[in-house]
Scaffold this motif. Sequence first.
Motif, PDB file in Angstrom:
ATOM      1  N   ALA A   1       1.772   7.472  -7.474  1.00  0.00           N
ATOM      2  CA  ALA A   1       1.084   6.207  -7.758  1.00  0.00           C
ATOM      3  C   ALA A   1      -0.372   6.312  -7.372  1.00  0.00           C
ATOM      4  O   ALA A   1      -0.765   7.102  -6.524  1.00  0.00           O
ATOM      5  CB  ALA A   1       1.759   5.068  -6.978  1.00  0.00           C
TER       6      ALA A   1
ATOM      7  N   GLY B   1       4.996  -2.986  -9.379  1.00  0.00           N
ATOM      8  CA  GLY B   1       4.680  -2.213 -10.578  1.00  0.00           C
ATOM      9  C   GLY B   1       5.589  -2.510 -11.749  1.00  0.00           C
ATOM     10  O   GLY B   1       5.613  -1.756 -12.721  1.00  0.00           O
TER      11      GLY B   1
ATOM     12  N   THR C   1       3.815   1.642  -1.199  1.00  0.00           N
ATOM     13  CA  THR C   1       4.396   1.809  -2.533  1.00  0.00           C
ATOM     14  C   THR C   1       3.338   2.268  -3.529  1.00  0.00           C
ATOM     15  O   THR C   1       3.568   3.181  -4.331  1.00  0.00           O
ATOM     16  CB  THR C   1       5.029   0.488  -2.993  1.00  0.00           C
ATOM     17  N   GLU C   2       2.167   1.636  -3.501  1.00  0.00           N
ATOM     18  CA  GLU C   2       1.097   1.984  -4.444  1.00  0.00           C
ATOM     19  C   GLU C   2       0.667   3.440  -4.298  1.00  0.00           C
ATOM     20  O   GLU C   2       0.321   4.093  -5.284  1.00  0.00           O
ATOM     21  CB  GLU C   2      -0.112   1.073  -4.227  1.00  0.00           C
ATOM     22  N   ARG C   3       0.673   3.945  -3.099  1.00  0.00           N
ATOM     23  CA  ARG C   3       0.162   5.297  -2.865  1.00  0.00           C
ATOM     24  C   ARG C   3       1.222   6.375  -3.044  1.00  0.00           C
ATOM     25  O   ARG C   3       0.950   7.552  -2.825  1.00  0.00           O
ATOM     26  CB  ARG C   3      -0.481   5.368  -1.485  1.00  0.00           C
TER      27      ARG C   3
ATOM     28  N   LYS D   1       0.837  -1.212   0.000  1.00  0.00           N
ATOM     29  CA  LYS D   1       0.000   0.000   0.000  1.00  0.00           C
ATOM     30  C   LYS D   1       0.870   1.260   0.000  1.00  0.00           C
ATOM     31  O   LYS D   1       0.566   2.228  -0.708  1.00  0.00           O
ATOM     32  CB  LYS D   1      -0.903   0.010   1.228  1.00  0.00           C
TER      33      LYS D   1
ATOM     34  N   TYR E   1      -0.808  -8.866  -6.578  1.00  0.00           N
ATOM     35  CA  TYR E   1      -0.694  -7.457  -6.209  1.00  0.00           C
ATOM     36  C   TYR E   1       0.085  -6.647  -7.250  1.00  0.00           C
ATOM     37  O   TYR E   1       0.370  -5.483  -7.029  1.00  0.00           O
ATOM     38  CB  TYR E   1      -0.032  -7.319  -4.826  1.00  0.00           C
TER      39      TYR E   1
ATOM     40  N   LYS F   1       1.046  -5.553 -11.563  1.00  0.00           N
ATOM     41  CA  LYS F   1       0.378  -4.907 -12.685  1.00  0.00           C
ATOM     42  C   LYS F   1      -0.336  -5.903 -13.589  1.00  0.00           C
ATOM     43  O   LYS F   1      -1.174  -5.507 -14.401  1.00  0.00           O
ATOM     44  CB  LYS F   1       1.396  -4.098 -13.493  1.00  0.00           C
TER      45      LYS F   1
END
Length: 483
Positions: A127, A161, A94-96, A92, A186, A188
């Motif tokens: 992200a 990603g 990293t994604e955000r 999370k 989780y 891409k």
Amino acid sequence: MATPTILVADDDKAIRTVLVQALNRNGYDVRTTGHAATLWRWVQDGEGDLVITDVVMPDENGLDLIPRMKRIRPDLRVIVMSAQNTLLTAVKATERGAFEYLPKPFDLGELVNVVKRALKTPAAPAAAGGGGEGEDDEQLPLIGRSPAMQEIYRVMARLMGTDLTVMITGESGTGKELVARALHDYGKRRNGPFVAINMAAIPRDLIESELFGHEKGAFTGATVRSTGRFEQAQGGTLFLDEIGDMPMEAQTRLLRVLQEGEYTTVGGRVPIRADVRIVAATHRDLRHAIQQGDFREDLFYRLNVVPIRLPPLRERVEDIPALVRHFLNSANNEGLPTKSIDPPAMERLKMYRWPGNVRELENVIRRLSALYNQESIGADIIDMELAEAPPPAEDGTAPPASEGLSGAVDRHLRDYFAAHEGELPADGLYDRVLQEIERPLITLCLSATKGNQIRAAQLLGLNRNTLRKKIREMNIEVVRGLK
């Protein structure tokens, strides 16, 4: 040039104090708060060159704040620190759009280095946010909050990603396929298929057909066209388990796919574009296999772009209670009686060597749930189930408890030679055995000294710089600093 200002948000006053001291010593101005609302106000007002934020704060989750900060100040770098040390927390963050995720307890020196990198690195696009809150360990693809697992979570979060090829190594039962599935679920390519193939479970003369498919009439018995795993995995992830057991001929074809990005079916002539991410895994020492001529060196380097080593369970015994709770809950959800493990029994589980790793632990917990009437499992039952008696000596008697370190090493080496007869290296065995012993010895000494390298060096009788060099060369995790 103006002195950089760092905004720190953490509801623990002791952590704020330590961070101020460490960052001030390195020439940074620091502003601290225990509330997300104050941090948000500072960011809105254009203050700060870098943010360090905790996840759980009294008024708001720090992860929820990141997308809002990135929308109004996309160049602002954010470092996330958290005691919620799970894979999903790392993913999370990293994604955000977090620049880095640091699990607590963390090393102050590492944090300062991350700060320096963050202030020098050009800003990346923010992200997209996503994912719900409040997941506990029961919903996680991987269980464990030990330092060894934390490093794996951080590496995996950085890979989500990307389409980089990953090589997962580890003993049987450590969870290599779970890691591969998490990278897919989780990542891409999560909307594409996840296709797994175990090289050790397929006859050698059928592996190429299984991987690449075959045309009708390509060989005796090929009465219809068959799709291979590469075609089935188009747009998704292909997991090549036990890659060390792949025959040399198939290795050559796989190398060509990785080099050129296309393949042909067995008996086919039309190239097919390979749109897959490759994740490979093995319990074998591929470098040794290369020396023996059993594995292509060029294929190894194509597959080993990002290596992930899964530690055996005996190297992360602090994760055993969480794993036990997870397996007990899973058994209960499947209709087995509710059970608990009392503290002495849990200590017995932590003392066991677990040669079958997490898979063996899961089987033991399922057996306890199914076969025993007691709601609370005691140490006597664990002792019966594990029955960890040392192997008998050649005369049939059990080795004495006082056999000493030399005797224990001798016994284990004899067991190893017997189990790997015909597989031993042609040369270099002396250095290899020393290397195998050196890593756990240094790890145990660092654990006993709570990460104090000076004390560990004294305990080992090594020069402090020599110990540091060995820690770096063996990539040993050193846990120290904040608790």
